[in-house]
Every structure is written in C-alpha cells, then in structure tokens.
Design an enzyme around this catalytic site. Sequence first.
Site, PDB file in Angstrom:
ATOM      1  N   ASN A   7     123.963  12.876 127.218  1.00 29.78           N
ATOM      2  CA  ASN A   7     125.129  12.250 127.599  1.00 29.78           C
ATOM      3  C   ASN A   7     125.012  10.618 127.796  1.00 29.78           C
ATOM      4  O   ASN A   7     124.130  10.565 128.977  1.00 29.78           O
ATOM      5  CB  ASN A   7     125.885  12.727 128.923  1.00 29.78           C
ATOM      6  CG  ASN A   7     127.104  12.037 129.588  1.00 29.78           C
ATOM      7  OD1 ASN A   7     127.360  11.319 129.004  1.00 29.78           O
ATOM      8  ND2 ASN A   7     127.351  12.920 130.579  1.00 29.78           N
ATOM      9  N   ARG A  88     127.784  14.024 124.151  1.00 31.76           N
ATOM     10  CA  ARG A  88     129.002  14.123 124.668  1.00 31.76           C
ATOM     11  C   ARG A  88     129.759  12.851 124.432  1.00 31.76           C
ATOM     12  O   ARG A  88     129.070  11.646 124.307  1.00 31.76           O
ATOM     13  CB  ARG A  88     128.744  13.999 126.176  1.00 31.76           C
ATOM     14  CG  ARG A  88     130.253  13.820 126.931  1.00 31.76           C
ATOM     15  CD  ARG A  88     130.010  13.579 128.079  1.00 31.76           C
ATOM     16  NE  ARG A  88     131.244  13.572 129.054  1.00 31.76           N
ATOM     17  CZ  ARG A  88     131.573  12.478 129.937  1.00 31.76           C
ATOM     18  NH1 ARG A  88     130.714  11.735 130.490  1.00 31.76           N
ATOM     19  NH2 ARG A  88     133.023  12.456 130.320  1.00 31.76           N
ATOM     20  N   HIS A 177     137.359  15.844 130.637  1.00 28.59           N
ATOM     21  CA  HIS A 177     136.642  16.868 131.265  1.00 28.59           C
ATOM     22  C   HIS A 177     136.731  17.986 130.473  1.00 28.59           C
ATOM     23  O   HIS A 177     136.658  19.277 131.004  1.00 28.59           O
ATOM     24  CB  HIS A 177     137.174  17.056 132.577  1.00 28.59           C
ATOM     25  CG  HIS A 177     136.717  16.223 133.544  1.00 28.59           C
ATOM     26  ND1 HIS A 177     137.863  15.693 134.773  1.00 28.59           N
ATOM     27  CD2 HIS A 177     135.758  15.253 133.858  1.00 28.59           C
ATOM     28  CE1 HIS A 177     137.335  14.755 135.508  1.00 28.59           C
ATOM     29  NE2 HIS A 177     136.145  14.407 135.268  1.00 28.59           N
ATOM     30  N   HIS A 203     138.933  20.885 138.303  1.00 28.65           N
ATOM     31  CA  HIS A 203     137.208  20.172 138.054  1.00 28.65           C
ATOM     32  C   HIS A 203     137.584  18.948 138.922  1.00 28.65           C
ATOM     33  O   HIS A 203     138.257  17.722 138.886  1.00 28.65           O
ATOM     34  CB  HIS A 203     137.272  19.765 136.724  1.00 28.65           C
ATOM     35  CG  HIS A 203     136.051  18.918 136.621  1.00 28.65           C
ATOM     36  ND1 HIS A 203     134.888  19.143 135.986  1.00 28.65           N
ATOM     37  CD2 HIS A 203     135.791  17.664 137.133  1.00 28.65           C
ATOM     38  CE1 HIS A 203     134.005  18.217 136.141  1.00 28.65           C
ATOM     39  NE2 HIS A 203     134.323  17.375 136.602  1.00 28.65           N
ATOM     40  N   GLY A 205     135.626  16.171 141.378  1.00 23.93           N
ATOM     41  CA  GLY A 205     134.385  15.417 141.694  1.00 23.93           C
ATOM     42  C   GLY A 205     134.874  14.292 142.108  1.00 23.93           C
ATOM     43  O   GLY A 205     135.913  13.891 142.803  1.00 23.93           O
ATOM     44  N   ASN A 206     133.957  13.389 141.736  1.00 25.52           N
ATOM     45  CA  ASN A 206     134.343  11.878 141.967  1.00 25.52           C
ATOM     46  C   ASN A 206     135.463  11.504 141.206  1.00 25.52           C
ATOM     47  O   ASN A 206     136.350  11.048 141.330  1.00 25.52           O
ATOM     48  CB  ASN A 206     133.109  10.986 141.795  1.00 25.52           C
ATOM     49  CG  ASN A 206     133.247   9.748 142.083  1.00 25.52           C
ATOM     50  OD1 ASN A 206     133.820   9.436 142.895  1.00 25.52           O
ATOM     51  ND2 ASN A 206     132.894   8.740 141.125  1.00 25.52           N
ATOM     52  N   GLY A 207     135.332  12.028 139.805  1.00 24.59           N
ATOM     53  CA  GLY A 207     136.946  12.083 138.725  1.00 24.59           C
ATOM     54  C   GLY A 207     137.501  13.295 139.188  1.00 24.59           C
ATOM     55  O   GLY A 207     136.602  14.217 139.560  1.00 24.59           O
ATOM     56  N   ARG A 236     139.693   6.368 141.989  1.00 24.67           N
ATOM     57  CA  ARG A 236     140.715   5.989 140.993  1.00 24.67           C
ATOM     58  C   ARG A 236     142.244   6.288 141.610  1.00 24.67           C
ATOM     59  O   ARG A 236     142.041   7.395 142.321  1.00 24.67           O
ATOM     60  CB  ARG A 236     140.814   6.689 139.637  1.00 24.67           C
ATOM     61  CG  ARG A 236     139.721   6.418 138.778  1.00 24.67           C
ATOM     62  CD  ARG A 236     139.503   7.203 137.724  1.00 24.67           C
ATOM     63  NE  ARG A 236     138.187   7.057 137.246  1.00 24.67           N
ATOM     64  CZ  ARG A 236     137.734   8.169 136.422  1.00 24.67           C
ATOM     65  NH1 ARG A 236     138.223   9.238 136.431  1.00 24.67           N
ATOM     66  NH2 ARG A 236     136.230   8.110 135.990  1.00 24.67           N
ATOM     67  N   ASP A 278     133.272   8.624 148.429  1.00 27.45           N
ATOM     68  CA  ASP A 278     132.710   9.965 148.655  1.00 27.45           C
ATOM     69  C   ASP A 278     133.137  10.772 149.526  1.00 27.45           C
ATOM     70  O   ASP A 278     133.278  10.428 150.798  1.00 27.45           O
ATOM     71  CB  ASP A 278     131.093   9.615 148.956  1.00 27.45           C
ATOM     72  CG  ASP A 278     130.431  10.621 148.859  1.00 27.45           C
ATOM     73  OD1 ASP A 278     130.676  11.827 149.202  1.00 27.45           O
ATOM     74  OD2 ASP A 278     129.396  10.871 147.923  1.00 27.45           O
ATOM     75  N   GLY A 326     131.582  18.271 142.000  1.00 26.39           N
ATOM     76  CA  GLY A 326     130.954  18.121 143.400  1.00 26.39           C
ATOM     77  C   GLY A 326     131.990  18.607 144.587  1.00 26.39           C
ATOM     78  O   GLY A 326     131.348  19.289 145.139  1.00 26.39           O
ATOM     79  N   GLY A 328     134.731  20.547 144.505  1.00 20.47           N
ATOM     80  CA  GLY A 328     135.253  22.053 144.229  1.00 20.47           C
ATOM     81  C   GLY A 328     133.911  23.051 144.379  1.00 20.47           C
ATOM     82  O   GLY A 328     134.419  23.925 145.112  1.00 20.47           O
ATOM     83  N   GLU A 329     132.925  22.532 144.134  1.00 19.94           N
ATOM     84  CA  GLU A 329     131.625  23.450 144.339  1.00 19.94           C
ATOM     85  C   GLU A 329     131.112  23.363 145.740  1.00 19.94           C
ATOM     86  O   GLU A 329     130.739  24.399 146.111  1.00 19.94           O
ATOM     87  CB  GLU A 329     130.718  23.035 143.543  1.00 19.94           C
ATOM     88  CG  GLU A 329     130.892  23.353 141.906  1.00 19.94           C
ATOM     89  CD  GLU A 329     129.969  22.774 140.866  1.00 19.94           C
ATOM     90  OE1 GLU A 329     128.525  22.728 141.138  1.00 19.94           O
ATOM     91  OE2 GLU A 329     130.181  22.570 139.739  1.00 19.94           O
ATOM     92  N   GLU A 379     128.397  21.497 131.711  1.00 27.91           N
ATOM     93  CA  GLU A 379     128.825  20.764 130.567  1.00 27.91           C
ATOM     94  C   GLU A 379     127.654  20.743 129.345  1.00 27.91           C
ATOM     95  O   GLU A 379     127.867  20.553 128.289  1.00 27.91           O
ATOM     96  CB  GLU A 379     129.359  19.515 130.887  1.00 27.91           C
ATOM     97  CG  GLU A 379     130.799  19.360 131.570  1.00 27.91           C
ATOM     98  CD  GLU A 379     131.163  18.204 132.477  1.00 27.91           C
ATOM     99  OE1 GLU A 379     131.731  17.508 131.915  1.00 27.91           O
ATOM    100  OE2 GLU A 379     130.472  17.990 133.612  1.00 27.91           O
TER     101      GLU A 379
HETATM  102  P1  ADP Z   1     131.125  13.090 138.813  1.00 31.34           P
HETATM  103  O1  ADP Z   1     132.835  12.852 138.590  1.00 31.34           O
HETATM  104  O2  ADP Z   1     130.774  11.569 139.121  1.00 31.34           O
HETATM  105  O3  ADP Z   1     130.367  13.910 138.091  1.00 31.34           O
HETATM  106  P2  ADP Z   1     130.659  15.054 140.897  1.00 31.34           P
HETATM  107  O4  ADP Z   1     131.160  16.105 140.106  1.00 31.34           O
HETATM  108  O5  ADP Z   1     129.038  14.623 141.055  1.00 31.34           O
HETATM  109  O6  ADP Z   1     131.228  13.407 140.257  1.00 31.34           O
HETATM  110  O7  ADP Z   1     131.476  14.823 142.459  1.00 31.34           O
HETATM  111  C1  ADP Z   1     131.074  13.928 143.503  1.00 31.34           C
HETATM  112  C2  ADP Z   1     131.837  14.256 144.823  1.00 31.34           C
HETATM  113  O8  ADP Z   1     131.399  15.310 145.120  1.00 31.34           O
HETATM  114  C3  ADP Z   1     131.702  13.037 145.809  1.00 31.34           C
HETATM  115  O9  ADP Z   1     132.750  12.859 146.192  1.00 31.34           O
HETATM  116  C4  ADP Z   1     130.791  14.084 146.748  1.00 31.34           C
HETATM  117  O10 ADP Z   1     130.892  13.728 147.991  1.00 31.34           O
HETATM  118  C5  ADP Z   1     131.270  15.443 146.542  1.00 31.34           C
HETATM  119  N1  ADP Z   1     130.359  16.385 147.148  1.00 31.34           N
HETATM  120  C6  ADP Z   1     129.018  16.637 146.757  1.00 31.34           C
HETATM  121  N2  ADP Z   1     128.214  17.362 147.722  1.00 31.34           N
HETATM  122  C7  ADP Z   1     129.340  17.580 148.659  1.00 31.34           C
HETATM  123  C8  ADP Z   1     129.488  18.509 149.728  1.00 31.34           C
HETATM  124  N3  ADP Z   1     128.315  19.035 150.326  1.00 31.34           N
HETATM  125  N4  ADP Z   1     130.257  18.490 150.515  1.00 31.34           N
HETATM  126  C9  ADP Z   1     131.415  17.882 150.222  1.00 31.34           C
HETATM  127  N5  ADP Z   1     131.623  16.971 149.123  1.00 31.34           N
HETATM  128  C10 ADP Z   1     130.460  16.982 148.222  1.00 31.34           C
END
Ligand code: ADP
Length: 392
Positions: A7, A88, A177, A203, A205-207, A236, A278, A326, A328-329, A379
Amino acid sequence: MKILSVNAGSSSLKFQMYEMPEETVLISGVFERIGIENSFYTIKVNGEQIKKEVQLPNHEVAVEYLTNELLENHIVDDLSEIKGIGHRLVHGGDKYADSVVLNEDVMKTVEELTPLAPLHNPANLVGVRAFQKIVPNAVAVAVFDTAFHQTMDKIAYLYSTPYEWYEKYGVRKYGFHGTSHKYIVNRIHEILGRNDIKVITCHIGNGGSISAIENGKCIDTSMGFTPNAGLIMGSRSGDIDATIIPYIMEKTGSTIQEIDNALNKKSGLLGISGISSDSRDIEAGIEAGNERAVLAQKMYVRRVINYIAQYYVELGGCDAIAFTAGVGENSISVRKKIIEGLSVLGIKLDEEANNVRGKEALITSADSSIPCYVVPTDEEVMIARDAYFFCK
Ligand code: ADP
C-alpha cells in the site's frame, strides 16, 4: 508461494509478505516520510519490531531497503522467489469491477483516472513502478478500493446533478474501502454459514464508510464521488449541502484549494469539537465535560445510525451488522451509542460482550432482532489473496 501486499501513499509505503495459500505473515513493515527529512522504517519480523532511521529520498530507495530486509532476514534467498505483488490502488473508476494484472494498459488507465483521485492514484503508481524496477519478474496485481462497489446500480450511484456531468466528467458515486467491506462481508458469511443474506458493514476509522450488501454484492455505500461523502469522519465533513461551498467562497474569498482543504482536513470530528480528529481525544474531551466534544460524538453517532437505518430499508431488512476499523473495532462507547440508537429496530446490545477491542465478537444479545459483530478488518490479506489468484 511468497506474495507481497503493498500500500503505497505519497510519502509512505506499507507492506506485508505472505506465504500463500497458508496466509502466514512472514514480515511486515512501513516506510514513512519518504521524500521528507527524518525518514525511517519499521519492520516486524520473528516477533520483533525494529525501527531504522535512513534516508528515503524516493519510493525506489524504500523498495531497495525492503528487498534487502527480505534477503537479510532470509525471508527469501533470491528476489525471484517473490511471485506476486498486490498493490492497493485507490481509484479504478468504472473501469474495474475486480482486481487485474497491472500491465501497461492498466497503468495508463489508472493514470487517466488521476483527476478522480489526484492525491492517491499517482502515489500508488509510484509504488508500482518502484517494484517493477527492483522485482521485475513478480506478477503485479492492482486491487482497487472502488472495485467492490461496481455492482451498485444507477439508482444508487447517480447524483441528481445535470446528467451530462455524469456522461462527460464521470460524476457519480464510486465508493471506497471496498477491499475492507468485501473482507468483512466474507467473514460474516463464514460466521453465519451462508451468503444469501443482507449485511450492513460499517468501516469506521479515521475515514469511514458504510455499505449495504446483498448476496455478497454491494448495492449501496456511503462514500461517493470522493471519500469525502457520507459519514462524519476524523477531519472530513461527509455529506453537506453543496451550496455551502460557493456561499463560503463568496463570504471569505477562499480559493477552491482552501475550501477543499477545509472540507477534508478541518471538518468532521475536528471541525465540530475544535479539539481533535481522533475519536480517543473526543472521548477524553467528553470525560472532561467539553460540550463540543459531546456534540461532535452525538453528530457522528447519529450519522452512522441514519445510514444503517437507510440501508436497512434499502435492503428490505438485514441479517447482520458488522463494525470494523479503528473506531468500529475499538470504541466500546461509540458502538454502544450506535446500537442503542437502533433499538427501535429491535437490536439489543450485550454490554458485557461489547466490552471488547480489536477482536472478533458477537456484541448483541440472543434476543436481538439483528446480530451485530465486531470483525477486525484485514485489507492486506485480501490484496495478497487477489495477487495469489493470478500467480497460482
Ligand atoms: P484510518 O482510516 O486512518 O485507517 P483507523 O482505522 O486506524 O484509521 O482508525 C483510526 C481511528 O480509530 C481514530 O479516530 C482512533 O481514535 C480510533 N481508535 C483507535 N483505537 C481506539 C480506542 N481504543 N478507542 C476509541 N477509538 C479508537
């Protein structure tokens, strides 16, 4: 068979090498700050994580370090053992509904799609070229973020803008995604032991994006022409009234670039809270009683709920909902608020089961109308699987 999953971004390059078809990760790593000062890379091998500070003027040098690490760590004795490299690629437009071998024609098409992904496609291609030079005999395979969403029909992917914008300029929903949504839905099919089902994959995360999937095929997704559509994300905006743009341009004299930057880098959780993009910082802000952090998370959660509700109706029901990436997990509290907001559909959280981070789990109770799962995404393995498919 040794397969690399790659990637490449504008200043970074992530990789994992797999033994296929076993899917064993042999070595993984990330090169950062390529073309910028203070560049470095970290690799994980034999249960150890090693960081090395080196000059990385370009991607080719990064690939040289990468291949040297493969040789020094005896992952391969000769680079010809690397049979396939899955790359990717962010944007395949409406040209690719699946992964393809990256020949010159495909490279040209991806280059032509640059206006649709000006930051990503050229950076992805720089990575492809660097590997072509150093590992020329490996089969290069393009795995597009957009491919999985190509099954959407016109009702889902068209915008209600002048039709010629679509015909002449490709203005439509593409979705992103895709590799992650596909991985998650495959996993749900395995868990439930059938694939003739309706699944909503989140999905976040940050996105972030949400997909509505029926019988393994995407019928709708929340990202659009660009990844800045749908959900509220880290920085965003997601969906907004488009007419805000000319209004703010007129009011502030901002340029198109400044507006684009504000919508992608200064909006979302960051824009609303004024604290951070974050979600961990937002949670800390809520603990500390920061009202805008509270507001940002409420808006974020509501948008997710609204999309799930919309897709529930669009799918005509739903057999499973899955959370990944991030937030969701890992975010127990965000998942709890989303699921509680869906209680009108008969979905019931199991608080204890939801007390989980980064692990696959069923997080709803036995009497929930729809089971909800946490499924960590992968991924990289999807990219390796597609590359392996063309090398078998
Ligand atoms: P990207 O879209 O950059 O791949 P990720 O899937 O890594 O992003 O997700 C990043 C997000 O996940 C951030 O907002 C981060 O705060 C959140 N995150 C990671 N760990 C935790 C946690 N333990 N509790 C809450 N949010 C978390």
